[in-house]
Write a protein that holds these residues in place. Structure first.
Motif, PDB file in Angstrom:
ATOM      1  N   GLU A   5       0.889  -1.212  -0.112  1.00  0.00           N
ATOM      2  CA  GLU A   5       0.112   0.030   0.036  1.00  0.00           C
ATOM      3  C   GLU A   5       0.931   1.106   0.097  1.00  0.00           C
ATOM      4  OE1 GLU A   5      -3.547   1.640  -0.200  1.00  0.00           O
ATOM      5  OE2 GLU A   5      -3.189  -0.576  -0.262  1.00  0.00           O
ATOM      6  N   GLU A   6       1.732   1.364   0.815  1.00  0.00           N
ATOM      7  CA  GLU A   6       2.690   2.501   0.976  1.00  0.00           C
ATOM      8  C   GLU A   6       3.639   2.504  -0.590  1.00  0.00           C
ATOM      9  OE1 GLU A   6       3.922   2.543   5.705  1.00  0.00           O
ATOM     10  OE2 GLU A   6       5.148   1.049   4.303  1.00  0.00           O
ATOM     11  N   TRP A   7       3.797   1.609  -1.083  1.00  0.00           N
ATOM     12  CA  TRP A   7       4.483   1.278  -2.526  1.00  0.00           C
ATOM     13  C   TRP A   7       3.663   2.101  -3.611  1.00  0.00           C
ATOM     14  CZ3 TRP A   7       9.102   2.286  -4.013  1.00  0.00           C
ATOM     15  CH2 TRP A   7      10.338   1.692  -3.164  1.00  0.00           C
ATOM     16  N   LEU A   8       2.382   1.868  -3.558  1.00  0.00           N
ATOM     17  CA  LEU A   8       1.378   2.453  -4.211  1.00  0.00           C
ATOM     18  C   LEU A   8       1.537   3.932  -4.005  1.00  0.00           C
ATOM     19  CD1 LEU A   8      -1.642  -0.179  -4.205  1.00  0.00           C
ATOM     20  CD2 LEU A   8      -0.132   0.428  -6.196  1.00  0.00           C
ATOM     21  N   ASP A   9       1.458   4.315  -2.876  1.00  0.00           N
ATOM     22  CA  ASP A   9       1.522   5.857  -2.505  1.00  0.00           C
ATOM     23  C   ASP A   9       2.605   6.431  -3.103  1.00  0.00           C
ATOM     24  OD1 ASP A   9      -0.942   5.605  -1.603  1.00  0.00           O
ATOM     25  OD2 ASP A   9      -0.570   5.813   0.527  1.00  0.00           O
ATOM     26  N   VAL A  10       3.924   5.773  -2.631  1.00  0.00           N
ATOM     27  CA  VAL A  10       5.140   6.371  -3.394  1.00  0.00           C
ATOM     28  C   VAL A  10       4.880   6.390  -4.901  1.00  0.00           C
ATOM     29  CG1 VAL A  10       7.659   6.010  -3.900  1.00  0.00           C
ATOM     30  CG2 VAL A  10       6.569   5.470  -1.417  1.00  0.00           C
ATOM     31  N   SER A  11       4.505   5.416  -5.517  1.00  0.00           N
ATOM     32  CA  SER A  11       4.494   5.655  -7.120  1.00  0.00           C
ATOM     33  C   SER A  11       3.362   6.446  -7.397  1.00  0.00           C
ATOM     34  CB  SER A  11       4.339   4.242  -7.596  1.00  0.00           C
ATOM     35  OG  SER A  11       3.159   3.967  -7.960  1.00  0.00           O
ATOM     36  N   TYR A  12       2.483   6.709  -6.814  1.00  0.00           N
ATOM     37  CA  TYR A  12       1.533   7.633  -6.942  1.00  0.00           C
ATOM     38  C   TYR A  12       2.111   9.102  -6.941  1.00  0.00           C
ATOM     39  CZ  TYR A  12      -2.985  10.294  -7.495  1.00  0.00           C
ATOM     40  OH  TYR A  12      -3.940  11.050  -7.882  1.00  0.00           O
ATOM     41  N   GLY A  13       2.760   9.232  -5.689  1.00  0.00           N
ATOM     42  CA  GLY A  13       3.571  10.720  -5.415  1.00  0.00           C
ATOM     43  C   GLY A  13       4.590  11.080  -6.645  1.00  0.00           C
ATOM     44  N   ARG A  14       5.014   9.776  -6.970  1.00  0.00           N
ATOM     45  CA  ARG A  14       6.144  10.125  -8.024  1.00  0.00           C
ATOM     46  C   ARG A  14       5.553  10.403  -9.478  1.00  0.00           C
ATOM     47  NH1 ARG A  14       7.762   6.970 -11.800  1.00  0.00           N
ATOM     48  NH2 ARG A  14       9.752   7.042 -12.598  1.00  0.00           N
ATOM     49  N   ARG A  15       4.414   9.983  -9.684  1.00  0.00           N
ATOM     50  CA  ARG A  15       3.608  10.406 -10.931  1.00  0.00           C
ATOM     51  C   ARG A  15       3.296  11.876 -10.746  1.00  0.00           C
ATOM     52  NH1 ARG A  15      -0.952   6.311 -12.681  1.00  0.00           N
ATOM     53  NH2 ARG A  15      -2.155   7.378 -10.941  1.00  0.00           N
ATOM     54  N   VAL A  16       2.923  12.319  -9.706  1.00  0.00           N
ATOM     55  CA  VAL A  16       2.359  13.615  -9.370  1.00  0.00           C
ATOM     56  C   VAL A  16       3.425  14.616  -9.463  1.00  0.00           C
ATOM     57  CG1 VAL A  16       1.286  15.313  -7.530  1.00  0.00           C
ATOM     58  CG2 VAL A  16       0.124  13.041  -8.172  1.00  0.00           C
ATOM     59  N   LEU A  17       4.762  14.382  -8.784  1.00  0.00           N
ATOM     60  CA  LEU A  17       5.836  15.193  -8.799  1.00  0.00           C
ATOM     61  C   LEU A  17       6.252  15.322 -10.278  1.00  0.00           C
ATOM     62  CD1 LEU A  17       8.153  14.196  -5.783  1.00  0.00           C
ATOM     63  CD2 LEU A  17       6.911  16.342  -6.532  1.00  0.00           C
ATOM     64  N   LYS A  18       6.302  14.199 -11.292  1.00  0.00           N
ATOM     65  CA  LYS A  18       6.644  14.371 -12.634  1.00  0.00           C
ATOM     66  C   LYS A  18       5.905  15.608 -13.338  1.00  0.00           C
ATOM     67  CE  LYS A  18       9.501  10.887 -13.744  1.00  0.00           C
ATOM     68  NZ  LYS A  18      10.675  11.046 -14.282  1.00  0.00           N
ATOM     69  N   ALA A  19       4.779  15.585 -13.044  1.00  0.00           N
ATOM     70  CA  ALA A  19       3.901  16.615 -13.583  1.00  0.00           C
ATOM     71  C   ALA A  19       4.228  18.043 -13.061  1.00  0.00           C
ATOM     72  CB  ALA A  19       2.427  16.338 -13.779  1.00  0.00           C
ATOM     73  N   ILE A  20       4.542  17.978 -11.794  1.00  0.00           N
ATOM     74  CA  ILE A  20       4.812  19.339 -10.915  1.00  0.00           C
ATOM     75  C   ILE A  20       5.995  19.856 -11.223  1.00  0.00           C
ATOM     76  CG2 ILE A  20       4.925  20.435  -8.619  1.00  0.00           C
ATOM     77  CD1 ILE A  20       2.725  18.754  -8.142  1.00  0.00           C
ATOM     78  N   LEU A  21       7.078  18.954 -11.208  1.00  0.00           N
ATOM     79  CA  LEU A  21       8.657  19.482 -11.120  1.00  0.00           C
ATOM     80  C   LEU A  21       8.853  20.553 -12.148  1.00  0.00           C
ATOM     81  CD1 LEU A  21      10.288  16.092 -10.166  1.00  0.00           C
ATOM     82  CD2 LEU A  21      10.004  18.240  -8.634  1.00  0.00           C
TER      83      LEU A  21
ATOM     84  N   LYS B  66      10.307  13.187  -2.386  1.00  0.00           N
ATOM     85  CA  LYS B  66      10.823  14.260  -2.766  1.00  0.00           C
ATOM     86  C   LYS B  66      11.717  13.939  -4.031  1.00  0.00           C
ATOM     87  CE  LYS B  66      13.678  17.883  -0.617  1.00  0.00           C
ATOM     88  NZ  LYS B  66      13.506  18.842   0.437  1.00  0.00           N
ATOM     89  N   MET B  67      11.904  14.895  -4.965  1.00  0.00           N
ATOM     90  CA  MET B  67      12.603  14.471  -6.406  1.00  0.00           C
ATOM     91  C   MET B  67      13.025  16.023  -6.679  1.00  0.00           C
ATOM     92  SD  MET B  67      10.112  11.815  -8.214  1.00  0.00           S
ATOM     93  CE  MET B  67      11.180  11.417  -9.546  1.00  0.00           C
TER      94      MET B  67
ATOM     95  N   VAL C  56      13.530   4.835   4.552  1.00  0.00           N
ATOM     96  CA  VAL C  56      14.134   5.712   3.655  1.00  0.00           C
ATOM     97  C   VAL C  56      14.418   4.737   2.282  1.00  0.00           C
ATOM     98  CG1 VAL C  56      15.874   7.688   3.268  1.00  0.00           C
ATOM     99  CG2 VAL C  56      15.067   7.199   5.450  1.00  0.00           C
ATOM    100  N   VAL C  57      13.605   5.063   1.356  1.00  0.00           N
ATOM    101  CA  VAL C  57      14.234   4.447   0.142  1.00  0.00           C
ATOM    102  C   VAL C  57      14.495   5.488  -0.819  1.00  0.00           C
ATOM    103  CG1 VAL C  57      12.554   2.462   0.609  1.00  0.00           C
ATOM    104  CG2 VAL C  57      11.633   4.687  -0.550  1.00  0.00           C
ATOM    105  N   GLY C  58      15.295   4.991  -1.944  1.00  0.00           N
ATOM    106  CA  GLY C  58      16.035   5.572  -2.837  1.00  0.00           C
ATOM    107  C   GLY C  58      15.216   5.186  -4.104  1.00  0.00           C
ATOM    108  N   ILE C  59      14.481   6.225  -4.856  1.00  0.00           N
ATOM    109  CA  ILE C  59      13.798   5.588  -6.177  1.00  0.00           C
ATOM    110  C   ILE C  59      14.604   6.193  -7.427  1.00  0.00           C
ATOM    111  CG2 ILE C  59      11.526   5.456  -4.798  1.00  0.00           C
ATOM    112  CD1 ILE C  59      10.774   8.245  -5.823  1.00  0.00           C
ATOM    113  N   ARG C  60      14.068   5.720  -8.533  1.00  0.00           N
ATOM    114  CA  ARG C  60      14.549   6.394  -9.861  1.00  0.00           C
ATOM    115  C   ARG C  60      13.754   7.327 -10.227  1.00  0.00           C
ATOM    116  NH1 ARG C  60      19.755   5.114 -10.145  1.00  0.00           N
ATOM    117  NH2 ARG C  60      20.316   2.729  -9.824  1.00  0.00           N
ATOM    118  N   PRO C  61      14.382   8.287 -10.997  1.00  0.00           N
ATOM    119  CA  PRO C  61      13.567   9.404 -11.428  1.00  0.00           C
ATOM    120  C   PRO C  61      12.296   8.999 -12.469  1.00  0.00           C
ATOM    121  CG  PRO C  61      15.601   9.461 -12.435  1.00  0.00           C
ATOM    122  CD  PRO C  61      15.898   8.620 -11.542  1.00  0.00           C
TER     123      PRO C  61
END
Lengths: 266, 266
Positions: A146-162, A204-205, A261-266
């Motif tokens: 469930e937390e991973w889904l939230d991380v990947s959702y956040g990543r998707r939102v950041l991609k549009a916002i950054l 955070k990205m 704390v996890v490191g994700i790919r852009p």
């Protein structure tokens, strides 16, 4: 070798950098912005306080000291940078000339202005590479599905916002965006999310064209403190492009606080 | 004609709508979500409190009253909707089935579920069209060129953010984004902007595929109050797709508070 300058904003990053530069025998001239850490005074040969967008003053100060290279590190609250009284004539002119005033454009304009006066902005990353986030799990338990889904959702939102370059952090809970960072900064964003809906994941990205010399996302004790208060249990940062301040202590503290704390790919 | 239902969230919109429906002789069954205005009780034939995502309960309640049509109006804090204890079994199942949980997807899922049970969601806009924002200046002085630049910058930022459907409002000052709305809502976003950097312009729009039946941006006295406290002097809203509650009084109050209200094109 002459003086190297450090233009220092808030937070611990400038101090950590100054210590490293000093240990390498670099003679530092510190130009401290409002709210910079007092310890910087002891780490420098020359110390000056100055206003964030007093760019004319900055350049003449640098040139009179014979400085040809500088580092920029630390947080500059943008509200401060945009405050009328913080501007000198040069700063105001540069600000007026900008079509966009997002973080990226403002920083870019400062760097160009310095370059035009023969002052090179160096990357602090070369001195801090041991503090960079790695891919995968760095501290705490493995996040739940469930937390991973939230991380990947956040990543998707950041991609549009950054690309808009007004903030780098989102807090997500249950695949819903709880809070988005703008001028208030990361900690305040996390604390707000905690007040609305505690327990989210923090992502955070950085934008793909963000300059690695002076504008890499940094997380430190303050981030962990804000997360603990907001009961946020997962921090996802960009691997290879996020500084964990100071990494071993940071990861140990996260571990103890029950924060993954996890490191994700852009 | 049987009962028509009104599922009422927070704020004055459901009250204004209920009054209009009553004046047309419509017999109303109000399903009041947490925090809904108490005045709704007096405006309804049947009144029930219920939890935002207790969708099974809602549908059986509607069907037992013979309701075939309903309106949805008012603010539902998303943190409330996502709170575990507010869910019944049906609500939880629908939530689990959603790939995205942005505002748009959540509302869409509710509407589909109701439709599948033969209950039609009607548009409140037909009854409130006199309160819609018009293009151009509606109250106050004409915004300055600098303010217009900020409005158009905010519009550009919103265009990128709106498809993510987590918030509709940005506050901009000096062509920089001061605050972006997510789950905290419009008023809190405006107040935050005021604390960081007072005097910004407020821009509020809706996403192009947002459902006009139940999800049109609404501004009212609370918006003006928050703006006054944050010294925000310009409110830009989407013409034809924003409800000004209650329009003549709203515009007069804006005028008196020195706040310009302008209708912009999407």
């Amino acid at each position: 070798m002459g003086l190297t300058a450090l233009v220092a904003g808030r937070g611990r990053l400038p101090v950590v950098l100054a210590r490293r530069l000093r240990s390498m025998g670099v003679a530092l001239a510190v130009f401290a912005l409002e709210g910079a850490d007092g310890e910087l005074r002891d780490l420098s040969c020359h110390f000056r306080e100055f206003q964030s967008l007093a760019l004319g003053d900055l350049v003449s100060g640098l040139l009179s000291l014979g400085v040809r290279e500088l580092y920029m590190a630390g947080l500059v609250p943008k509200s401060l940078a945009l405050r009328g009284e913080a501007l000198d004539e040069v700063g105001a002119r540069i600000l007026r000339s900008l079509d966009r005033r997002d973080d990226h454009s403002l920083l870019g304009a400062v760097v160009s202005f310095l370059s035009a006066h023969g002052i090179r902005v160096r990357s602090y990353l070369e001195h801090l590479s041991d503090m960079l986030a790695e891919p995968g799990l760095m501290a705490g338990r493995f996040p739940s599905p469930e937390e991973w889904l939230d991380v990947s959702y956040g990543r998707r939102v950041l991609k549009a916002i950054l690309p808009l370059s007004f903030g780098q952090t989102v807090v997500v809970r249950g695949r819903s965006v709880v809070a988005v960072e703008a001028m208030e900064g990361t900690d305040e964003t996390i604390l707000r999310a905690g007040r609305i809906c505690p327990g989210g994941v923090v992502v955070k990205m950085m934008r793909s064209d963000q300059d690695e010399r002076y504008d890499v996302p940094v997380v430190g004790d303050d981030t962990l403190e804000a997360m603990a208060r907001s009961r946020c249990r997962v921090l996802a940062v960009e691997a290879g492009r996020t500084i964990l301040l100071d990494k071993p202590a940071f990861l140990e503290r996260a571990d103890r606080a029950g924060i993954s704390v996890v490191g994700i790919r852009p």
